[in-house]
Structure formats: structure tokens, C-alpha cells
Design a protein around this motif. Sequence first.
Motif, PDB file in Angstrom:
ATOM      1  N   ARG A 144       0.879  -1.181   0.000  1.00  0.00           N
ATOM      2  CA  ARG A 144       0.000   0.000   0.000  1.00  0.00           C
ATOM      3  C   ARG A 144       0.907   1.219   0.000  1.00  0.00           C
ATOM      4  O   ARG A 144       1.474   1.587   1.029  1.00  0.00           O
ATOM      5  CB  ARG A 144      -0.908   0.027   1.218  1.00  0.00           C
ATOM      6  N   ILE A 145       1.052   1.820  -1.174  1.00  0.00           N
ATOM      7  CA  ILE A 145       1.978   2.934  -1.352  1.00  0.00           C
ATOM      8  C   ILE A 145       1.192   4.211  -1.621  1.00  0.00           C
ATOM      9  O   ILE A 145       0.251   4.233  -2.407  1.00  0.00           O
ATOM     10  CB  ILE A 145       2.946   2.682  -2.527  1.00  0.00           C
ATOM     11  N   ILE A 146       1.602   5.283  -0.957  1.00  0.00           N
ATOM     12  CA  ILE A 146       1.009   6.606  -1.175  1.00  0.00           C
ATOM     13  C   ILE A 146       2.101   7.533  -1.698  1.00  0.00           C
ATOM     14  O   ILE A 146       3.218   7.560  -1.163  1.00  0.00           O
ATOM     15  CB  ILE A 146       0.433   7.190   0.134  1.00  0.00           C
ATOM     16  N   HIS A 147       1.790   8.273  -2.745  1.00  0.00           N
ATOM     17  CA  HIS A 147       2.687   9.330  -3.209  1.00  0.00           C
ATOM     18  C   HIS A 147       2.005  10.664  -2.943  1.00  0.00           C
ATOM     19  O   HIS A 147       0.895  10.906  -3.420  1.00  0.00           O
ATOM     20  CB  HIS A 147       2.992   9.201  -4.705  1.00  0.00           C
ATOM     21  N   ILE A 148       2.653  11.492  -2.125  1.00  0.00           N
ATOM     22  CA  ILE A 148       2.132  12.822  -1.808  1.00  0.00           C
ATOM     23  C   ILE A 148       2.937  13.858  -2.583  1.00  0.00           C
ATOM     24  O   ILE A 148       4.176  13.854  -2.560  1.00  0.00           O
ATOM     25  CB  ILE A 148       2.235  13.132  -0.303  1.00  0.00           C
ATOM     26  N   ASP A 149       2.241  14.753  -3.263  1.00  0.00           N
ATOM     27  CA  ASP A 149       2.889  15.796  -4.056  1.00  0.00           C
ATOM     28  C   ASP A 149       2.211  17.122  -3.749  1.00  0.00           C
ATOM     29  O   ASP A 149       1.016  17.289  -4.004  1.00  0.00           O
ATOM     30  CB  ASP A 149       2.770  15.458  -5.551  1.00  0.00           C
ATOM     31  N   MET A 150       2.952  18.056  -3.166  1.00  0.00           N
ATOM     32  CA  MET A 150       2.380  19.365  -2.850  1.00  0.00           C
ATOM     33  C   MET A 150       2.046  20.106  -4.149  1.00  0.00           C
ATOM     34  O   MET A 150       2.749  19.988  -5.148  1.00  0.00           O
ATOM     35  CB  MET A 150       3.366  20.178  -2.015  1.00  0.00           C
ATOM     36  N   ALA A 163       6.974  12.923  -1.701  1.00  0.00           N
ATOM     37  CA  ALA A 163       7.549  11.751  -1.047  1.00  0.00           C
ATOM     38  C   ALA A 163       6.660  10.541  -1.271  1.00  0.00           C
ATOM     39  O   ALA A 163       5.452  10.655  -1.517  1.00  0.00           O
ATOM     40  CB  ALA A 163       7.705  11.994   0.456  1.00  0.00           C
ATOM     41  N   TYR A 164       7.298   9.365  -1.190  1.00  0.00           N
ATOM     42  CA  TYR A 164       6.572   8.100  -1.154  1.00  0.00           C
ATOM     43  C   TYR A 164       6.417   7.671   0.300  1.00  0.00           C
ATOM     44  O   TYR A 164       7.337   7.829   1.113  1.00  0.00           O
ATOM     45  CB  TYR A 164       7.354   6.995  -1.872  1.00  0.00           C
ATOM     46  N   LEU A 165       5.260   7.078   0.617  1.00  0.00           N
ATOM     47  CA  LEU A 165       5.015   6.504   1.935  1.00  0.00           C
ATOM     48  C   LEU A 165       4.524   5.073   1.751  1.00  0.00           C
ATOM     49  O   LEU A 165       3.620   4.821   0.945  1.00  0.00           O
ATOM     50  CB  LEU A 165       3.951   7.289   2.709  1.00  0.00           C
ATOM     51  N   ASP A 166       5.126   4.147   2.469  1.00  0.00           N
ATOM     52  CA  ASP A 166       4.632   2.766   2.495  1.00  0.00           C
ATOM     53  C   ASP A 166       3.886   2.578   3.808  1.00  0.00           C
ATOM     54  O   ASP A 166       4.477   2.608   4.887  1.00  0.00           O
ATOM     55  CB  ASP A 166       5.799   1.786   2.395  1.00  0.00           C
ATOM     56  N   VAL A 167       2.571   2.393   3.713  1.00  0.00           N
ATOM     57  CA  VAL A 167       1.743   2.262   4.918  1.00  0.00           C
ATOM     58  C   VAL A 167       1.242   0.830   5.092  1.00  0.00           C
ATOM     59  O   VAL A 167       0.352   0.579   5.913  1.00  0.00           O
ATOM     60  CB  VAL A 167       0.543   3.243   4.877  1.00  0.00           C
ATOM     61  N   THR A 168       1.813  -0.101   4.362  1.00  0.00           N
ATOM     62  CA  THR A 168       1.346  -1.492   4.368  1.00  0.00           C
ATOM     63  C   THR A 168       1.224  -2.052   5.784  1.00  0.00           C
ATOM     64  O   THR A 168       0.216  -2.678   6.129  1.00  0.00           O
ATOM     65  CB  THR A 168       2.299  -2.383   3.556  1.00  0.00           C
ATOM     66  N   ASP A 169       2.240  -1.827   6.598  1.00  0.00           N
ATOM     67  CA  ASP A 169       2.268  -2.400   7.942  1.00  0.00           C
ATOM     68  C   ASP A 169       1.802  -1.429   9.015  1.00  0.00           C
ATOM     69  O   ASP A 169       2.024  -1.649  10.211  1.00  0.00           O
ATOM     70  CB  ASP A 169       3.692  -2.877   8.262  1.00  0.00           C
ATOM     71  N   HIS A 170       1.145  -0.350   8.596  1.00  0.00           N
ATOM     72  CA  HIS A 170       0.737   0.686   9.558  1.00  0.00           C
ATOM     73  C   HIS A 170      -0.701   1.149   9.312  1.00  0.00           C
ATOM     74  O   HIS A 170      -1.039   2.303   9.556  1.00  0.00           O
ATOM     75  CB  HIS A 170       1.702   1.873   9.471  1.00  0.00           C
ATOM     76  N   LEU A 171      -1.537   0.242   8.840  1.00  0.00           N
ATOM     77  CA  LEU A 171      -2.909   0.605   8.504  1.00  0.00           C
ATOM     78  C   LEU A 171      -3.771   0.823   9.741  1.00  0.00           C
ATOM     79  O   LEU A 171      -4.631   1.709   9.772  1.00  0.00           O
ATOM     80  CB  LEU A 171      -3.533  -0.466   7.608  1.00  0.00           C
TER      81      LEU A 171
END
Length: 368
Positions: free
Chosen positions: A15-21, A115-123
Amino acid sequence: MSTEGSGEAPVPIRRIIHIDMDAFYASVEQRDNPELRGKPVAVGGIERGVVAAASYEARVFGVRSAIPSSRALRLCPALVFVRPRFDVYRSVSQQIRAIFAEYTPQIEPLSLDEAYLDVTDHLEGRTATRIAQEIRAKIREVTALTASAGVSYNKFLAKMASDQRKPDGLFVIPPEAGADFVASLPIGKFHGIGPATAARMEEHGIRNGADLRRQSQEFLTARFGKSGTHYWNIARGIDNREVRPDRIRKSIGAENTFMSDLRDLELARAELRPLADKVWAHAEKTKSRGKTVTVKVKYGDFRQITRAKSLPRPVEGPAELLALAGDLLAPVFADPRGVRLLGITLSGLESAAPDEGAPRQLGLFDQE
């Protein structure tokens, strides 16, 4: 998820999130100066400079980052130029980074504003989409700025997704939709495929993801080298790269655009000194050393060249960095066009103090 033909073992769905301002630098300036709101704004130097960032009001006229300021003014005569305030941008970026850290330690910054965020183990009972919504809301609350987010099962698709509903948008590409999304994507929109590579692909009839998927891995490797395997994979929605919190910057650079074209070599050598000092200060700050020195020269007609030299060992200090840069500059300086910009980059980086941790990645415009 299948990795057929990639030569890699199957990996779990992430589960990857890419945040771009959204228009980060320009948005900060509009936030801090109400008179700029709703107006076309460019961050950068108006005299012989380039645009570092453009507001969405300016983008309507075709103003984009990295174009000469003179061209930007021709495109949009009402454009308002604002001098960059990198200390402010870095401070806001730190606020945003702190918000990311509330959700996951798996953060890979790409620059000050994305930035990229991997939230796989932090849901913690939430979906990745819900986390992306919360992050965007908190960024707005803390900074009064907007961010766009892409959510998917790998980095490539998360990055592509964040561009779909800009500004202030959220787009999700689930695993079952990845391959179809890529199939409809124009090849020039692929992250990591620049204009030159896209043009080469179009020469072979590859105009979108579907065309790319029809090519064999052997065909792509023969024509695009080791990148061919990556292209084969992303055409199928496959990207096994991990989010790397310890991502090390590959180079440190500084450059300067001059008010008047330089035509004297000794004066140009003198202008290299503050650039070398700035690069070395970054190297010291990040406890990193590099073996390759590159000099960038942009002439009065905007054409540019680079010259590089690699040593068998790391550069030892700012004096050696400056001397190497001067040696690289001398053979290419004598040119009737004059020199409008000089830059120095130190690359081939490695940690100078492994026990103290890896170097921190610098923001994109830390090279300003």
C-alpha cells in the motif's frame, strides 16, 4: 502479484502513497502574501533567471518550471516574479515530513515537496486511501496548503496516480486496474521516461502503454539497455522497488546565473569558488564524499555542456574540488557566446562516516 519475465521473485502487494504538494513554492508565496492570491506567480529571478516554480494561474499561460524568465514573461506579461525563500520552503517541508511520520516510518522523500510513503504495515484498521485523506487534511490544517495524493500497490503507479486530479486531488489505482491504467497512458506521461526516450520509442511505434506492452523484453533490452526490463515491467503494472527511507542522494550540486555573460576566464574561476564552497558545505553537513566532479556551462544562447572527471578516491576538500572544476572549465570557456551560468556537481557519493548513519537526501532546489 505476478512478476513473469522480470527475473524477480513474487512480492506481496503493498500500500503505497505518493504525496505531491501543489505548486509548492508558489503556493507558499501566495499563502504568505494575500496580494498574490489569484494572480499568476513565478518563483525565480526575473533578470536572466529561470522559473523555479509557477502557480496554477501562471500555468494556464504555459509558464512552467525551468523555462527562462524572459520566455515566461512573453507567455504571461502579467506574471508576478517572487524571489525564492528556500529557508521558508525547507521549514514548511519539515512540517509536512512530521505529518508523514505520524502515519509510517517508511518515508522516501524525493524533494522538498513530494515523497513516497509505504503504509502497508501501519494501517491500524484503515485503508491506504483513508490514510491519504487524513494526511491531506492535516497538511491543509497545519500549513494552509493543498497536496495531491496517489494511492496504489507500487511506486510507479502511486506516482502516476498523484498527477491525475491535481490540484488538491486524490486518485486510487487498485491492483486489478493497474495494467489497464498503464495501457491507456501516453508514453510521454510515464514517470522516468523523458522526452528523448519517448521520441525513440515513438520511432518504434510505441505511443502508449498498450504499445509498450506488446514489445518483448528482448526487444526493449536491445534498444534501451538495462532500462528495457523496467519498461517491460511497468507496461504490465509491475514495479517491485521498495520505499527506501535511507535513500542516499546521488549528487550534490550548486549553480549560479549571472547578470551579465562572463567572458573572462579568471573572473569565471572566481565565480566557481562560492559554488565549490556551497557544494562542500553540503557534503560536510551530510557526511558524504564523492569521486566525480562535473562542471556545467550554459552559454549566452542557452545551450549548455557538461564536463566531468572521476578520481580513484573521494575528493579530499573544497580546494581540490575547486581546482578540479577550474581544470574542467578552462578548455570550454573560450566561446564567443559568453557564459550565463556555471554549476558544479559532486557525485559518486558515499558516506564519510558510516557509523553515524547515511547522508540525508537534499531537496531538489538545495542546489539553487
